[in-house]
Scaffold this motif. Structure first.
Motif, short mmCIF file in Angstrom:
data_model
loop_
_atom_site.label_atom_id
_atom_site.label_comp_id
_atom_site.label_asym_id
_atom_site.label_seq_id
_atom_site.Cartn_x
_atom_site.Cartn_y
_atom_site.Cartn_z
N MET A 89 -1.46 -19.22 2.90
CA MET A 89 -1.91 -18.68 4.18
C MET A 89 -2.84 -17.48 3.94
SD MET A 89 0.32 -16.80 7.16
CE MET A 89 0.55 -15.33 6.19
N ASP B 44 -1.20 2.07 8.17
CA ASP B 44 -0.12 2.89 8.73
C ASP B 44 -0.15 2.89 10.25
OD1 ASP B 44 1.08 6.23 8.31
OD2 ASP B 44 2.07 4.32 7.89
N VAL C 283 6.48 -1.96 12.66
CA VAL C 283 6.97 -2.39 11.34
C VAL C 283 6.63 -1.32 10.30
CG1 VAL C 283 6.77 -4.87 11.84
CG2 VAL C 283 4.83 -3.68 10.79
N ARG C 284 7.11 -1.54 9.07
CA ARG C 284 6.79 -0.63 7.98
C ARG C 284 5.41 -0.98 7.41
NH1 ARG C 284 11.31 1.99 5.95
NH2 ARG C 284 10.29 2.19 3.95
N GLU D 174 4.53 -1.42 4.40
CA GLU D 174 4.60 -2.47 3.37
C GLU D 174 4.44 -3.86 3.98
OE1 GLU D 174 7.24 0.86 1.73
OE2 GLU D 174 6.93 -0.09 3.67
N THR D 175 4.98 -4.04 5.18
CA THR D 175 4.88 -5.34 5.85
C THR D 175 3.43 -5.69 6.13
OG1 THR D 175 7.06 -5.00 6.84
CG2 THR D 175 5.67 -6.67 7.87
N TYR E 2 1.72 -6.66 2.80
CA TYR E 2 2.04 -8.02 2.34
C TYR E 2 1.46 -9.09 3.27
CZ TYR E 2 4.92 -6.49 -1.52
OH TYR E 2 5.34 -5.93 -2.71
N GLY F 258 -1.37 -12.06 2.38
CA GLY F 258 -0.92 -13.44 2.62
C GLY F 258 0.38 -13.75 1.92
N GLU F 259 1.15 -12.70 1.58
CA GLU F 259 2.40 -12.90 0.84
C GLU F 259 3.63 -12.73 1.72
OE1 GLU F 259 2.37 -10.53 -2.67
OE2 GLU F 259 0.61 -11.53 -3.48
N TYR F 260 3.43 -12.71 3.02
CA TYR F 260 4.56 -12.66 3.93
C TYR F 260 4.24 -13.50 5.16
CZ TYR F 260 7.95 -10.99 7.32
OH TYR F 260 8.94 -10.94 8.27
N ASN F 261 5.18 -14.35 5.52
CA ASN F 261 5.03 -15.17 6.73
C ASN F 261 5.73 -14.46 7.88
OD1 ASN F 261 3.67 -17.29 5.43
ND2 ASN F 261 5.60 -18.15 4.72
N PRO F 262 4.97 -13.93 8.83
CA PRO F 262 5.59 -13.15 9.90
C PRO F 262 6.28 -14.06 10.91
CG PRO F 262 3.26 -13.41 10.34
CD PRO F 262 3.52 -14.06 9.01
N ILE G 155 8.84 6.53 10.13
CA ILE G 155 8.66 5.10 9.82
C ILE G 155 9.97 4.39 10.17
CG2 ILE G 155 8.40 3.48 7.87
CD1 ILE G 155 6.64 5.64 6.56
N PRO G 156 9.90 3.21 10.79
CA PRO G 156 11.14 2.50 11.16
C PRO G 156 12.04 2.23 9.95
CG PRO G 156 9.23 1.08 11.50
CD PRO G 156 8.71 2.42 11.17
N ASP H 158 12.57 -3.33 9.30
CA ASP H 158 11.76 -4.23 10.12
C ASP H 158 12.12 -5.66 9.68
OD1 ASP H 158 8.52 -3.87 8.40
OD2 ASP H 158 10.49 -4.55 7.71
N GLU H 159 11.43 -6.64 10.23
CA GLU H 159 11.84 -8.02 9.98
C GLU H 159 11.72 -8.38 8.50
OE1 GLU H 159 9.00 -10.12 12.68
OE2 GLU H 159 8.17 -10.87 10.80
N ARG H 160 10.71 -7.84 7.83
CA ARG H 160 10.53 -8.19 6.42
C ARG H 160 11.64 -7.57 5.56
NH1 ARG H 160 7.99 -6.01 1.90
NH2 ARG H 160 7.56 -7.60 0.34
N LYS I 90 14.80 -9.47 5.98
CA LYS I 90 14.73 -10.78 5.32
C LYS I 90 14.94 -10.62 3.81
CE LYS I 90 11.69 -14.79 5.97
NZ LYS I 90 10.35 -15.19 6.42
N LYS J 136 6.87 -13.38 -2.47
CA LYS J 136 6.45 -13.90 -1.16
C LYS J 136 7.70 -14.38 -0.42
CE LYS J 136 3.24 -17.14 0.94
NZ LYS J 136 2.17 -18.11 0.74
N VAL J 137 7.92 -13.87 0.80
CA VAL J 137 9.05 -14.33 1.60
C VAL J 137 8.54 -14.88 2.93
CG1 VAL J 137 10.83 -12.84 0.62
CG2 VAL J 137 9.42 -11.98 2.45
#
Lengths: 68, 131
Positions: A1, A17, A25-26, A28-29, A32, A36-40, B66-67, B70-72, B75, B130-131
């Motif tokens: 993706m 940020d 979200v953070r 880092e999310t 990523y 393309g290394e995280y599927n939201p 910062i929260p 989160d969802e990541r 997970k 990757k997640v």
């Protein structure tokens, strides 16, 4: 993706940020996601798309191999 | 407020663990059980290193609002817990196979330390995947 988050983020002059805080979200999310290394989740994808004033399909690009 | 609560909770918990391990190491030395003492001190050093890393990160998150999760991050924690459970289960099986050659205290210490390490390592690996 692949994603176009970075491109649209630059259009609105948002840092990772700032975008992260806007969508709850953070950082880092966002990092990523841009790689393309995280599927939201659908919810997060829609939130980001709304924040960047674009449709979800424009922001997240799936190739055929992603569905294997 | 949640970030502040998290930081304070983590700090208090870390202090309690450090105090507990220190008392345990002291008791081991007084009982002349030096093997146990070495294991406890090793665990204490690992824990302090981990606690400093986690607390400094938590403090920074609190300052920058910062929260907490989160969802990541949720997970990742879930996946890491799954892999850690799998490893821990097999570790306990191995410990039980050799239970006649080990003292109960040593077996418990190895099992608990193994579980903590399993989760810590799984978490660090999952954070970069990757997640």
């Amino acid at each position: 993706m692949k994603t176009k988050i970075r491109e649209y983020r630059a259009r609105y002059r948002l840092t990772q940020d700032q975008l992260a805080k806007k969508v709850g979200v953070r950082r880092e999310t966002i990092i990523y996601l841009e790689k393309g290394e995280y599927n939201p989740s659908l919810k997060l994808a829609v939130k980001i798309a709304r924040e960047l004033d674009v449709v979800v399909e424009e922001l997240f690009i799936f190739e055929d191999s992603d569905f294997d | 407020m949640r970030e502040k609560t998290k930081f304070i909770s983590l700090f208090i918990l870390s202090m309690l663990v450090v105090i507990g391990l220190t008392i345990s190491a002291t008791m081991s030395v007084l009982n002349e059980n030096y093997y146990n003492t070495v294991l406890i001190i090793f665990g204490l050093i690992l824990f302090i290193a981990l606690a400093i890393s986690v607390l400094s990160r938590s403090y920074r998150d609190m300052k920058e609002e910062i929260p907490v999760q989160d969802e990541r991050s949720k997970k990742i924690r879930l996946f890491a817990a799954g892999y850690a459970y799998f490893f821990s289960f097999h570790l306990w099986l191995v410990l039980f196979i050799f239970h006649k050659k080990l003292q109960t205290d040593d077996m418990l210490m190895m099992g608990l330390l193994g579980m903590v390490l399993a989760f810590g390592i799984s978490y660090m690996i999952m954070r970069n995947r990757k997640v």
